[in-house]
Design a protein around this motif. Structure first.
Motif, PDB file in Angstrom:
ATOM      1  N   UNK A  42       3.148   9.104  20.312  1.00 57.44           N
ATOM      2  CA  UNK A  42       2.996  10.529  19.595  1.00 57.44           C
ATOM      3  C   UNK A  42       4.470  11.297  19.999  1.00 57.44           C
ATOM      4  N   UNK A  43       4.892  11.250  20.995  1.00 59.25           N
ATOM      5  CA  UNK A  43       6.052  12.099  21.461  1.00 59.25           C
ATOM      6  C   UNK A  43       7.138  11.742  20.393  1.00 59.25           C
ATOM      7  N   UNK A  44       7.010  10.446  20.192  1.00 61.15           N
ATOM      8  CA  UNK A  44       8.318  10.018  19.148  1.00 61.15           C
ATOM      9  C   UNK A  44       8.114  10.660  17.754  1.00 61.15           C
ATOM     10  N   UNK A  45       6.843  10.864  17.211  1.00 64.56           N
ATOM     11  CA  UNK A  45       6.636  11.489  15.962  1.00 64.56           C
ATOM     12  C   UNK A  45       6.584  12.984  16.308  1.00 64.56           C
ATOM     13  N   UNK A  46       6.092  13.701  16.987  1.00 68.37           N
ATOM     14  CA  UNK A  46       5.770  15.065  17.032  1.00 68.37           C
ATOM     15  C   UNK A  46       6.200  15.982  17.996  1.00 68.37           C
ATOM     16  N   UNK A  47       7.138  15.360  19.033  1.00 69.14           N
ATOM     17  CA  UNK A  47       7.692  16.039  20.133  1.00 69.14           C
ATOM     18  C   UNK A  47       9.465  15.760  19.991  1.00 69.14           C
ATOM     19  N   UNK A  48       9.770  14.656  20.567  1.00 74.45           N
ATOM     20  CA  UNK A  48      11.013  14.286  20.864  1.00 74.45           C
ATOM     21  C   UNK A  48      12.212  14.404  19.887  1.00 74.45           C
ATOM     22  N   UNK A  49      11.719  14.245  18.587  1.00 75.62           N
ATOM     23  CA  UNK A  49      12.759  14.343  17.500  1.00 75.62           C
ATOM     24  C   UNK A  49      13.009  15.863  17.281  1.00 75.62           C
ATOM     25  N   UNK A  50      12.252  16.862  17.645  1.00 83.17           N
ATOM     26  CA  UNK A  50      12.592  18.252  17.627  1.00 83.17           C
ATOM     27  C   UNK A  50      13.631  18.513  18.776  1.00 83.17           C
ATOM     28  N   UNK A  51      13.224  18.079  19.962  1.00 87.30           N
ATOM     29  CA  UNK A  51      14.291  18.334  21.159  1.00 87.30           C
ATOM     30  C   UNK A  51      15.462  17.603  20.968  1.00 87.30           C
ATOM     31  N   UNK A  88      19.077  10.409  11.578  1.00 82.79           N
ATOM     32  CA  UNK A  88      19.509  10.231  12.978  1.00 82.79           C
ATOM     33  C   UNK A  88      18.488   9.778  13.932  1.00 82.79           C
ATOM     34  N   UNK A  89      17.039  10.337  13.638  1.00 85.94           N
ATOM     35  CA  UNK A  89      16.048  10.096  14.472  1.00 85.94           C
ATOM     36  C   UNK A  89      15.563   8.603  14.458  1.00 85.94           C
ATOM     37  N   UNK A  90      15.052   8.436  13.252  1.00 85.94           N
ATOM     38  CA  UNK A  90      14.496   7.051  12.722  1.00 85.94           C
ATOM     39  C   UNK A  90      15.472   5.788  13.461  1.00 85.94           C
TER      40      UNK A  90
END
Length: 209
Positions: A42-51, A88-90
């Motif tokens: 869940x963090x990989x989808x909804x939190x970490x990419x923004x940070x 970049x994130x994927x």
């Protein structure tokens, strides 16, 4: 004197705490671990990419000891964010979460499909609201005014950048979240076939407090 909670900019050292907040609030505002046992998903989808992609628009509620107990994260430009997410994130997370080759059979597989389809964030009805956000607080820190403070901080940061409006998608069943957003001046945005989500938006110019 006991240290007081405060809102501050995200730091790389907050990564674990932010992920934990996401996990503990990702299931209609409650703990998601029973449904999504991989606590990085869940963090990989909804939190970490923004940070990772826009840390300048990531803010946390610090409990006074340096520990993050809430956050607001987002992007100033959803269309550019989607491009950066794919480019970049994927590649950073695809090894752990490969793109599915069959129809999802579990809740986790459904989330991995979302991870690999960031273009789902771009809807024509949301074009007038170019920014979007995610905001979450641990239960003990809710209903104490901190969510309003986080939102005010984020809206001010967007307004300072000349971003006119922001949107979010929330699970329609989460009535407590809807009441919170209503109090902060968000209104519903009509989107055809929104699935389980309700889309809300507001101007960044008028602060919430």
């Amino acid at each position: 004197m006991r240290p007081q909670p405060s809102i501050r900019s995200y730091r790389p050292a907050d990564r674990t705490a932010v992920a934990d907040i996401c996990v503990r609030t990702a299931l209609d505002g409650g703990d998601s671990r029973a449904r999504y046992p991989d606590e990085e998903l869940m963090p990989s989808v909804f939190a970490a990419p923004y940070c990772h992609l826009e840390p300048e628009l990531a803010f946390v509620l610090d409990d006074g000891s340096g520990r993050a107990v809430g956050y607001v994260l987002g992007t100033a430009d959803t269309e550019q964010f989607v491009k950066n997410f794919r480019a970049t994130w994927l590649p950073r997370v695809a090894g752990r979460y490969p793109e599915p080759t069959a129809e999802p059979r579990t809740p986790s597989e459904e989330m991995i499909v979302l991870l690999h389809t960031p273009e789902r964030m771009i809807l024509p009805e949301l074009r007038a609201y170019p920014a979007h956000l995610h905001i979450d607080l641990l239960p003990d820190w809710q209903r104490r005014g901190f969510g309003r403070g986080l939102m005010d901080t984020f809206l001010t940061a967007l307004d300072d950048r000349g971003v006119p409006a922001v949107h979010l998608g929330m699970v329609t069943a989460n009535a407590a979240a809807r009441a919170f957003y209503d109090r902060l001046g968000f209104h519903e945005i009509s989107v055809p076939d929104p699935g389980p989500l309700t889309y809300l938006g507001r101007s960044t110019a008028a602060h919430t407090s």
